[in-house]
Design an enzyme around this catalytic site. Structure first.
Site, short mmCIF file in Angstrom:
data_model
loop_
_atom_site.label_atom_id
_atom_site.label_comp_id
_atom_site.label_asym_id
_atom_site.label_seq_id
_atom_site.Cartn_x
_atom_site.Cartn_y
_atom_site.Cartn_z
N HIS A 126 0.82 -1.22 0.00
CA HIS A 126 0.00 0.00 0.00
C HIS A 126 0.85 1.26 0.00
O HIS A 126 0.36 2.33 0.39
CB HIS A 126 -0.97 -0.01 1.19
CG HIS A 126 -2.04 -1.07 1.09
ND1 HIS A 126 -2.82 -1.47 2.15
CD2 HIS A 126 -2.46 -1.82 0.03
CE1 HIS A 126 -3.67 -2.42 1.75
NE2 HIS A 126 -3.47 -2.65 0.46
N ASN A 220 -2.93 -12.54 16.13
CA ASN A 220 -3.89 -11.45 16.27
C ASN A 220 -4.62 -11.64 17.60
O ASN A 220 -5.01 -12.77 17.92
CB ASN A 220 -4.90 -11.50 15.10
CG ASN A 220 -5.62 -10.18 14.89
OD1 ASN A 220 -6.09 -9.56 15.84
ND2 ASN A 220 -5.70 -9.75 13.65
C1 BJW Z 1 -3.14 -6.59 16.59
C2 BJW Z 1 -2.64 -5.86 17.62
C3 BJW Z 1 -1.45 -6.29 18.13
C4 BJW Z 1 -4.54 -4.90 17.03
N1 BJW Z 1 -0.89 -7.36 17.62
N2 BJW Z 1 -2.63 -7.62 16.03
C5 BJW Z 1 -13.12 -7.60 -3.67
C6 BJW Z 1 -14.26 -7.64 -2.92
C7 BJW Z 1 -14.78 -6.49 -2.32
C8 BJW Z 1 -14.13 -5.27 -2.46
C9 BJW Z 1 -12.98 -5.22 -3.20
C10 BJW Z 1 -12.48 -6.37 -3.80
N3 BJW Z 1 -11.35 -6.04 -4.47
C11 BJW Z 1 -11.12 -4.73 -4.28
C12 BJW Z 1 -12.10 -4.20 -3.52
C13 BJW Z 1 -12.22 -2.80 -3.08
C14 BJW Z 1 -11.33 -2.44 -1.93
C15 BJW Z 1 -11.64 -3.30 -0.71
O1 BJW Z 1 -10.95 -4.21 -0.34
N4 BJW Z 1 -12.73 -2.96 -0.04
C16 BJW Z 1 -13.14 -3.69 1.17
C17 BJW Z 1 -12.89 -2.82 2.40
C18 BJW Z 1 -14.57 -4.08 1.01
N5 BJW Z 1 -9.92 -2.58 -2.28
C19 BJW Z 1 -9.29 -1.67 -3.00
O2 BJW Z 1 -9.87 -0.68 -3.41
C20 BJW Z 1 -7.83 -1.88 -3.31
N6 BJW Z 1 -7.59 -1.69 -4.70
C21 BJW Z 1 -7.91 -2.62 -5.61
O3 BJW Z 1 -8.26 -3.72 -5.30
O4 BJW Z 1 -7.80 -2.17 -6.91
C22 BJW Z 1 -8.47 -2.91 -7.93
C23 BJW Z 1 -9.97 -2.75 -7.73
C24 BJW Z 1 -10.50 -1.53 -7.37
C25 BJW Z 1 -11.87 -1.39 -7.17
C26 BJW Z 1 -12.72 -2.50 -7.30
C27 BJW Z 1 -12.16 -3.73 -7.65
C28 BJW Z 1 -10.78 -3.84 -7.88
C29 BJW Z 1 -6.98 -0.84 -2.59
C30 BJW Z 1 -7.02 -0.98 -1.11
C31 BJW Z 1 -6.25 0.17 -0.48
C32 BJW Z 1 -6.35 0.17 1.04
N7 BJW Z 1 -5.83 1.39 1.52
C33 BJW Z 1 -5.69 1.58 2.96
C34 BJW Z 1 -5.14 3.00 3.20
C35 BJW Z 1 -3.65 3.04 2.84
C36 BJW Z 1 -3.04 4.37 3.04
C37 BJW Z 1 -3.13 4.84 4.46
O5 BJW Z 1 -2.46 4.28 5.37
O6 BJW Z 1 -3.89 5.78 4.70
O7 BJW Z 1 -4.82 0.60 3.50
S1 BJW Z 1 -7.23 1.33 3.86
C38 BJW Z 1 -6.46 0.55 5.25
O8 BJW Z 1 -6.88 -0.84 5.33
C39 BJW Z 1 -4.96 0.52 4.95
C40 BJW Z 1 -4.56 -0.83 5.46
O9 BJW Z 1 -3.34 -1.23 4.87
C41 BJW Z 1 -5.75 -1.68 5.07
C42 BJW Z 1 -5.85 -2.96 5.86
O10 BJW Z 1 -6.07 -2.69 7.20
P1 BJW Z 1 -5.35 -3.60 8.32
O11 BJW Z 1 -3.89 -3.41 8.22
O12 BJW Z 1 -5.86 -4.97 8.27
O13 BJW Z 1 -5.79 -2.85 9.65
P2 BJW Z 1 -7.15 -3.04 10.50
O14 BJW Z 1 -7.29 -1.84 11.38
O15 BJW Z 1 -8.29 -3.36 9.64
O16 BJW Z 1 -6.88 -4.32 11.39
C43 BJW Z 1 -5.91 -4.30 12.43
C44 BJW Z 1 -5.84 -5.69 13.01
O17 BJW Z 1 -4.78 -5.71 13.95
C45 BJW Z 1 -7.10 -6.13 13.76
O18 BJW Z 1 -7.47 -7.44 13.34
C46 BJW Z 1 -6.67 -6.16 15.23
O19 BJW Z 1 -7.32 -7.16 16.00
C47 BJW Z 1 -5.21 -6.42 15.10
N8 BJW Z 1 -4.38 -5.95 16.20
N9 BJW Z 1 -3.54 -4.81 17.90
C48 BJW Z 1 -1.47 -8.02 16.57
N10 BJW Z 1 -0.90 -5.64 19.18
#
Ligand code: BJW
Length: 251
Positions: A126, A220
């Protein structure tokens, strides 16, 4: 603190693995003081709407707001240090490479903390919040003239500058994504650490690893959609579990 007893089978798989891949998410940096996105109370998406801040449409609508939000987060991550989870993953890489094995770290995080901790084979899915690129042309930009405008302007074309991160609806960097699929397909052990597994395509990497026959390990404190499918679910903070696991397996 009591040492958790890791399943002997997991230790065995790790000692034998020739290829290990790790996917990390925001949870791996939580113990450094970087807020996650979706955790109750502390997650960024509880306070801000992703539609207002993390899409190209949001940037076109209000570039100043989006630039300033990222400037705040850029400063926040510059002021924090890697935690024992980052350090343990860097140590895992050293231990495996010392034995001629391969280690790939795939991160969704933009905070650069894996690099700071000493990991070297890092795939940033990302982007990286410390880099800046032209919104129109995509070219990376290292410096720009201070015209007093927010966001600043691209020195080459005069367009807006934006953080080099991947917003919703944008494609992930192709080379990084291909390398991540390949790592998931060839590894014998795949870790999913600190990610909710809700954002695609990153969420499909553990599934690809499972389908290719890898042992999948989740670290996690909370359950995720992956939990029922993982071979091992190590429930707790990554900063506690990973150092103890690395010690149990290799030291
Ligand atoms: C601990 C802890 C500790 C706490 N120890 N653990 C297929 C189906 C449906 C939708 C889509 C699909 N394909 C694409 C999409 C659309 C979309 C998507 O996925 N939407 C869903 C939300 C529904 N995806 C996209 O748009 C992506 N692009 C793409 O696929 O392009 C082609 C396309 C486009 C459109 C349609 C179809 C195809 C791009 C995704 C970009 C994500 N961007 C972000 C922001 C980045 C910049 C920034 O930092 O501002 O990325 S959003 C945010 O979420 C960030 C993260 O990297 C990402 C994931 O989050 P993460 O890291 O999992 O964090 P959390 O907070 O969700 O979870 C934290 C976890 O830690 C929890 O489980 C806690 O329990 C745990 N935790 N303390 C260990 N101490």
């Amino acid at each position: 603190m009591n040492e958790p007893a890791f399943p002997p089978l997991l230790i065995d798989h790790l000692r034998k693995a020739v290829d290990v891949a790790v996917l990390t998410g925001a949870g791996v940096s939580a113990e450094s003081g970087v807020p996650t996105f979706r955790d109750a109370q502390t997650g960024l998406w509880n306070r801000y709407r992703p539609e207002d801040l993390a899409t190209p449409q949001a940037f076109r609508r209000d570039p100043k707001l989006v630039w300033e939000w990222y400037a705040w987060r850029r400063e926040l991550v510059l002021g924090v240090s890697p935690n024992p989870a980052h350090t343990a993953l860097a140590e895992m890489e050293r231990q495996l490479e010392r034995r001629g094995r391969r280690f790939t770290l795939i991160t969704q995080n933009v905070d650069n903390l894996h690099g700071k901790a000493g990991s070297s084979n890092i795939i940033e899915l990302h982007g990286n919040i410390q880099r800046t690129r032209c919104f129109d042309e995509g070219t990376l930009v290292e410096s720009w003239p201070d015209t007093g405008e927010t966001p600043p302007r691209c020195p080459a074309c005069g367009g807006w500058l934006r953080p080099d991160v991947v917003w919703f609806g944008e494609m992930l960097p192709q080379q990084a994504l291909e390398a991540a699929w390949e790592a998931a397909r060839v590894c014998q052990v795949f870790f999913s650490v600190g990610t909710s597994g809700l954002v695609e395509p990153a969420a499909s990497l553990p599934v690809a690893a499972l389908q290719a026959g890898a042992i999948v390990v989740e670290v996690n404190p909370a359950e995720t959609p992956l939990t029922p499918h993982a071979h091992f679910s190590l429930q707790g903070p990554a900063g506690q579990i990973l150092p103890q696991l690395v010690q149990a397996v290799w030291e």
